[in-house]
Design an enzyme around this catalytic site. Structure first.
Site, PDB file in Angstrom:
ATOM      1  N   GLU A 267     -10.611  -0.060  -1.651  1.00 44.63           N
ATOM      2  CA  GLU A 267     -10.627   1.184  -0.881  1.00 44.63           C
ATOM      3  C   GLU A 267     -11.345   2.304  -1.642  1.00 44.63           C
ATOM      4  O   GLU A 267     -11.155   2.473  -2.847  1.00 44.63           O
ATOM      5  CB  GLU A 267      -9.199   1.635  -0.559  1.00 44.63           C
ATOM      6  N   ARG A 268     -12.136   3.063  -0.904  1.00 44.66           N
ATOM      7  CA  ARG A 268     -12.819   4.194  -1.532  1.00 44.66           C
ATOM      8  C   ARG A 268     -11.778   5.208  -2.001  1.00 44.66           C
ATOM      9  O   ARG A 268     -10.829   5.534  -1.296  1.00 44.66           O
ATOM     10  CB  ARG A 268     -13.810   4.848  -0.560  1.00 44.66           C
TER      11      ARG A 268
ATOM     12  N   CYS B 103      -5.793   5.973   7.938  1.00 45.70           N
ATOM     13  CA  CYS B 103      -5.087   5.012   7.090  1.00 45.70           C
ATOM     14  C   CYS B 103      -4.048   4.330   7.961  1.00 45.70           C
ATOM     15  O   CYS B 103      -3.049   4.943   8.337  1.00 45.70           O
ATOM     16  CB  CYS B 103      -4.429   5.695   5.893  1.00 45.70           C
ATOM     17  N   GLY B 104      -4.286   3.068   8.301  1.00 41.54           N
ATOM     18  CA  GLY B 104      -3.392   2.354   9.206  1.00 41.54           C
ATOM     19  C   GLY B 104      -2.019   2.097   8.630  1.00 41.54           C
ATOM     20  O   GLY B 104      -0.995   2.298   9.304  1.00 41.54           O
ATOM     21  N   ASN B 105      -1.952   1.655   7.368  1.00 40.09           N
ATOM     22  CA  ASN B 105      -0.649   1.434   6.740  1.00 40.09           C
ATOM     23  C   ASN B 105       0.110   2.745   6.618  1.00 40.09           C
ATOM     24  O   ASN B 105       1.328   2.802   6.811  1.00 40.09           O
ATOM     25  CB  ASN B 105      -0.822   0.797   5.356  1.00 40.09           C
TER      26      ASN B 105
ATOM     27  N   ASN C 237       0.892  -1.167   0.000  1.00 47.30           N
ATOM     28  CA  ASN C 237       0.000   0.000   0.000  1.00 47.30           C
ATOM     29  C   ASN C 237       0.928   1.214   0.000  1.00 47.30           C
ATOM     30  O   ASN C 237       1.585   1.481   0.997  1.00 47.30           O
ATOM     31  CB  ASN C 237      -0.875  -0.054   1.249  1.00 47.30           C
TER      32      ASN C 237
ATOM     33  N   CYS D  76      -4.568  -2.935   3.415  1.00 48.12           N
ATOM     34  CA  CYS D  76      -5.321  -1.843   4.044  1.00 48.12           C
ATOM     35  C   CYS D  76      -5.351  -2.129   5.535  1.00 48.12           C
ATOM     36  O   CYS D  76      -6.011  -3.079   5.976  1.00 48.12           O
ATOM     37  CB  CYS D  76      -6.736  -1.760   3.474  1.00 48.12           C
TER      38      CYS D  76
ATOM     39  N   GLN E 257      -2.109   6.696  -1.670  1.00 42.05           N
ATOM     40  CA  GLN E 257      -2.441   7.871  -0.872  1.00 42.05           C
ATOM     41  C   GLN E 257      -1.229   8.788  -0.728  1.00 42.05           C
ATOM     42  O   GLN E 257      -0.086   8.325  -0.773  1.00 42.05           O
ATOM     43  CB  GLN E 257      -2.926   7.483   0.534  1.00 42.05           C
TER      44      GLN E 257
ATOM     45  N   ASN F   9      -6.464  10.737  -0.798  1.00 42.66           N
ATOM     46  CA  ASN F   9      -6.564   9.638  -1.747  1.00 42.66           C
ATOM     47  C   ASN F   9      -6.041  10.046  -3.118  1.00 42.66           C
ATOM     48  O   ASN F   9      -5.881  11.232  -3.419  1.00 42.66           O
ATOM     49  CB  ASN F   9      -8.024   9.182  -1.880  1.00 42.66           C
TER      50      ASN F   9
ATOM     51  N   SER G 124      -6.565  -0.296   8.165  1.00 45.59           N
ATOM     52  CA  SER G 124      -7.860  -0.104   8.821  1.00 45.59           C
ATOM     53  C   SER G 124      -8.859  -1.156   8.351  1.00 45.59           C
ATOM     54  O   SER G 124      -9.717  -1.602   9.127  1.00 45.59           O
ATOM     55  CB  SER G 124      -8.392   1.316   8.581  1.00 45.59           C
TER      56      SER G 124
END
Length: 281
Positions: free
Chosen positions: A214-215, A79-81, A13, A223, A51, A70, A225
């Site tokens: 992902e949106r 965004c966790g990553n 990601n 991802c 992102q 985004n 989250s």
């Protein structure tokens, strides 16, 4: 303007990380114009990323402000990553030497903890189950919801983790209809802010496989989250235990949640290269 950046990724990601502390960015609206973000996100004509992450001075008592954009130019809250990459970036750039870093996000404050083996644990906060907190339109909070589109219906769990997430169970993620069902559920009318869509295959009570649409970005290799959302949704339906290994196309994350406090997500963050690009403001 010559914009300096660092390319990073968390399990594939990928992110364009920008130091907004030591170089000037616009003060109003988005840190960069949406059309410029889309150009930079293009993998043939720009840098290419899922992102863009912006490091800014904190406005409160945190160490930094963390903003996420985004590839389509829209701003999101979590965004966790990206959070793991953010932690590695601010330490490598000499912006802090702390191993426990507090950051402000649009969803609230979060803590990033760097371990001795350079893994990074992110406290993702507590899951939000109430429909208006996800957000989604539903008459009442439920363990699962049926989303209808035309003649099709899907049984999903939904949760808010700063961003809206829905997760559905599949027999095999390799053959899951991510490319077709993902966009339908991402933009489903019951998600007013759109949603990230997870496709979860359960291996055991402590192990799952997952793909996420992902949106604003489409399917990504990982991802963070989304991994947390899948785990807590699985726990809520008594499919999963407190500690779960999550296998994504880009690699593996470890998620822990015992029903108290915040969800703990642990994984790596990788530095790819440093660069600079001319942008028009």
């Amino acid at each position: 303007m010559n914009l300096r950046f660092t390319k990073m990724h968390g399990l594939g990601n990928d992110f364009m990380v920008i130091d907004g502390i030591r170089q000037s960015l616009p003060e109003t609206g988005l840190p960069l114009p949406a059309d410029e973000i889309r150009r930079l996100a293009d993998r043939k004509f720009g840098v290419g990323f899922d992102q863009m992450l912006i490091v800014q001075p904190a406005q409160g008592d945190a160490d930094f402000r963390y903003r996420i954009l985004n590839a389509d130019g829209s701003e999101v809250s979590q965004c966790g990553n990206g959070a793991r990459c953010f932690a590695r970036f601010v330490r490598e750039q000499g912006l802090t030497d702390k191993k426990s870093i507090r950051v402000e996000t649009a969803a609230g404050q979060m803590t990033l903890s760097v371990t001795d083996d350079d893994q990074i644990t992110v406290d993702m906060g507590a899951p939000r189950w109430a429909p208006d907190a996800i957000p989604m339109t539903a008459k009442a909070e439920a363990d699962n919801y049926f989303l209808v589109s035309g003649t099709q219906a899907w049984d999903v769990g939904a949760v808010g983790l700063g961003n809206p997430h829905c997760t559905l169970l599949v027999e095999n993620v390799d053959t899951a209809p991510v490319d077709t069902v993902g966009p339908l559920l991402e933009s489903h009318e019951q998600f007013p802010e759109r949603a990230n869509v997870g496709f979860m295959q359960i291996v055991s009570r402590n192990e799952i496989r997952l793909r996420v649409y992902e949106r604003g970005a489409g399917e990504t290799l990982a991802c963070g989250s989304g991994a947390c959302a899948a785990v807590v949704i699985g726990q809520r339906r008594d499919w999963l235990d407190d500690t779960v290994t999550v296998h994504l196309p880009g690699g593996t994350l470890h998620v822990c949640y015992d029903g108290q406090g915040g969800i703990q997500m642990t994984g790596p963050a990788s530095h790819v290269y440093d660069g600079a690009i001319e942008i028009a403001l």
